[in-house]
Motif scaffolding. Sequence first.
Motif, mmCIF file in Angstrom:
data_model
loop_
_atom_site.group_PDB
_atom_site.id
_atom_site.type_symbol
_atom_site.label_atom_id
_atom_site.label_comp_id
_atom_site.label_asym_id
_atom_site.label_seq_id
_atom_site.Cartn_x
_atom_site.Cartn_y
_atom_site.Cartn_z
ATOM 1 N N LEU A 200 -8.116 -18.860 -27.067
ATOM 2 C CA LEU A 200 -8.280 -20.343 -27.261
ATOM 3 C C LEU A 200 -9.753 -20.650 -26.639
ATOM 4 O O LEU A 200 -10.482 -21.534 -27.037
ATOM 5 N N VAL A 201 -10.090 -19.942 -25.531
ATOM 6 C CA VAL A 201 -11.532 -19.934 -24.788
ATOM 7 C C VAL A 201 -12.147 -18.823 -24.958
ATOM 8 O O VAL A 201 -11.505 -17.719 -24.648
ATOM 9 N N MET A 202 -13.352 -18.767 -25.296
ATOM 10 C CA MET A 202 -14.156 -17.678 -25.201
ATOM 11 C C MET A 202 -15.139 -17.499 -23.909
ATOM 12 O O MET A 202 -15.603 -18.612 -23.748
ATOM 13 N N VAL A 203 -15.427 -16.167 -23.699
ATOM 14 C CA VAL A 203 -16.572 -16.143 -22.570
ATOM 15 C C VAL A 203 -17.776 -15.731 -23.340
ATOM 16 O O VAL A 203 -17.889 -14.882 -23.938
ATOM 17 N N MET A 204 -18.794 -16.386 -22.883
ATOM 18 C CA MET A 204 -20.103 -15.936 -23.711
ATOM 19 C C MET A 204 -20.600 -14.514 -23.099
ATOM 20 O O MET A 204 -20.326 -14.374 -21.980
ATOM 21 N N THR A 205 -21.329 -14.071 -23.883
ATOM 22 C CA THR A 205 -22.029 -12.857 -23.187
ATOM 23 C C THR A 205 -23.203 -13.250 -22.427
ATOM 24 O O THR A 205 -23.499 -14.396 -22.322
ATOM 25 N N GLN B 51 -15.200 -27.833 -24.355
ATOM 26 C CA GLN B 51 -15.871 -28.225 -25.530
ATOM 27 C C GLN B 51 -17.272 -28.760 -25.297
ATOM 28 O O GLN B 51 -18.182 -28.906 -26.218
ATOM 29 N N PHE B 52 -17.348 -29.504 -24.061
ATOM 30 C CA PHE B 52 -18.765 -29.990 -23.924
ATOM 31 C C PHE B 52 -19.778 -28.852 -23.570
ATOM 32 O O PHE B 52 -20.958 -29.377 -23.345
ATOM 33 N N GLY B 53 -19.494 -27.813 -23.470
ATOM 34 C CA GLY B 53 -20.370 -26.729 -23.025
ATOM 35 C C GLY B 53 -21.100 -26.746 -21.404
ATOM 36 O O GLY B 53 -21.991 -26.230 -21.256
ATOM 37 N N THR B 54 -20.739 -27.349 -20.665
ATOM 38 C CA THR B 54 -20.981 -27.588 -19.438
ATOM 39 C C THR B 54 -19.751 -26.860 -18.346
ATOM 40 O O THR B 54 -20.083 -27.013 -17.189
ATOM 41 N N TYR B 55 -18.986 -26.256 -18.874
ATOM 42 C CA TYR B 55 -17.684 -25.340 -18.236
ATOM 43 C C TYR B 55 -17.996 -24.088 -17.993
ATOM 44 O O TYR B 55 -18.435 -23.511 -19.182
ATOM 45 N N ASP B 56 -18.200 -23.378 -16.958
ATOM 46 C CA ASP B 56 -18.461 -21.908 -16.853
ATOM 47 C C ASP B 56 -17.681 -21.277 -15.984
ATOM 48 O O ASP B 56 -16.860 -22.083 -15.079
ATOM 49 N N ASN B 57 -17.712 -20.000 -15.436
ATOM 50 C CA ASN B 57 -17.050 -19.237 -14.617
ATOM 51 C C ASN B 57 -17.498 -19.876 -13.117
ATOM 52 O O ASN B 57 -16.814 -19.107 -12.057
ATOM 53 N N THR B 58 -18.616 -20.658 -12.876
ATOM 54 C CA THR B 58 -18.824 -21.022 -11.642
ATOM 55 C C THR B 58 -18.513 -22.457 -11.432
ATOM 56 O O THR B 58 -18.448 -23.020 -10.222
ATOM 57 N N LYS C 48 -7.918 -22.620 -12.251
ATOM 58 C CA LYS C 48 -8.516 -21.623 -12.155
ATOM 59 C C LYS C 48 -7.927 -20.214 -12.589
ATOM 60 O O LYS C 48 -8.511 -19.502 -13.606
ATOM 61 N N ALA C 49 -6.608 -20.182 -12.470
ATOM 62 C CA ALA C 49 -5.912 -19.146 -12.914
ATOM 63 C C ALA C 49 -5.424 -19.412 -14.510
ATOM 64 O O ALA C 49 -5.652 -18.281 -15.154
ATOM 65 N N ASP C 50 -5.089 -20.486 -14.693
ATOM 66 C CA ASP C 50 -4.751 -21.118 -16.045
ATOM 67 C C ASP C 50 -5.673 -20.842 -17.176
ATOM 68 O O ASP C 50 -5.682 -20.495 -18.519
ATOM 69 N N ILE C 51 -7.156 -21.043 -16.770
ATOM 70 C CA ILE C 51 -8.343 -20.816 -17.967
ATOM 71 C C ILE C 51 -8.244 -19.309 -18.196
ATOM 72 O O ILE C 51 -8.549 -18.819 -19.370
ATOM 73 N N GLU C 52 -7.992 -18.168 -17.415
ATOM 74 C CA GLU C 52 -7.993 -16.966 -17.877
ATOM 75 C C GLU C 52 -6.769 -16.707 -18.785
ATOM 76 O O GLU C 52 -6.924 -15.811 -19.613
ATOM 77 N N PHE D 290 -27.230 -11.516 -13.682
ATOM 78 C CA PHE D 290 -26.510 -12.876 -13.330
ATOM 79 C C PHE D 290 -25.193 -12.650 -13.537
ATOM 80 O O PHE D 290 -24.821 -12.048 -14.688
ATOM 81 N N THR D 291 -24.223 -13.334 -13.110
ATOM 82 C CA THR D 291 -23.002 -13.150 -13.374
ATOM 83 C C THR D 291 -22.302 -14.581 -13.950
ATOM 84 O O THR D 291 -21.322 -14.558 -14.639
ATOM 85 N N LEU D 292 -22.949 -15.635 -14.153
ATOM 86 C CA LEU D 292 -22.561 -16.721 -14.664
ATOM 87 C C LEU D 292 -22.371 -16.703 -16.136
ATOM 88 O O LEU D 292 -23.308 -16.008 -16.615
ATOM 89 N N ARG D 293 -21.292 -17.117 -16.692
ATOM 90 C CA ARG D 293 -21.027 -16.949 -18.133
ATOM 91 C C ARG D 293 -20.368 -18.186 -18.513
ATOM 92 O O ARG D 293 -19.459 -18.790 -17.691
ATOM 93 N N GLY D 294 -20.908 -18.867 -19.547
ATOM 94 C CA GLY D 294 -20.637 -20.120 -20.143
ATOM 95 C C GLY D 294 -19.259 -19.811 -20.894
ATOM 96 O O GLY D 294 -18.819 -18.590 -21.329
ATOM 97 N N TYR D 295 -18.480 -20.719 -21.003
ATOM 98 C CA TYR D 295 -17.337 -20.884 -21.715
ATOM 99 C C TYR D 295 -17.314 -21.847 -23.220
ATOM 100 O O TYR D 295 -18.144 -22.647 -23.236
ATOM 101 N N TYR D 296 -16.740 -21.388 -24.314
ATOM 102 C CA TYR D 296 -16.802 -22.361 -25.505
ATOM 103 C C TYR D 296 -15.240 -22.084 -26.226
ATOM 104 O O TYR D 296 -14.525 -20.995 -25.996
#
Length: 196
Positions: free
Chosen positions: A111-116, A77-84, A100-104, A166-172
Amino acid sequence: MKETDFSKLNGSAADIQYLKELYANHEHMPYISPERDLALWLDKAAMSSGEAVPKRNMVKTPEGYLPGHMIILWRVQFGTYDNTTVISKYFEYDYGIDAKADIEDLIEDGLVMVMTAKESLTYMTAPLLKKWLKDKSVTVFSKMKKDELIEAVREAYTEEELAKKFTLRGYYLSEAGEKVLANNPAVIDKHPKKKY
């Protein structure tokens, strides 16, 4: 959610038996990584009860998640968590989950969305955004602020083009994720706080 594969643990049959006895009264068996030196950790656990995952952290919420999953949602929810993001060991050692596995799984559960790629541009630096604009022959960016650079890159590139850069994707959190998190404030209240 990922469970411990006892056949892959780095320990003797006696170590594994002791591990099972240690967590016999927990509602669920905590996740133990195959990389953990089980014998060394069990020696520490025998000397201090603070080494074992607390029972309360292995009790599922009404929605069927463990407290460690609530901490993942709280961090996202803080917006600082991403796939890296480097996953802290406390998820395994304090919360008994493989974060690492459970976020998937949390993504799969909605519950968690991956940003474009376009949404994840907020993680890019201004110099990189300027370079990408220059690559597209956009030259009026010298006085742009970062949010303006992001918008200009979004207009200059397609999603597919950016996805290759780039491959970095944020989560929300999705609305469902926000609701599950809001339903379990006691977990967050017990978690040691620091700014994320």
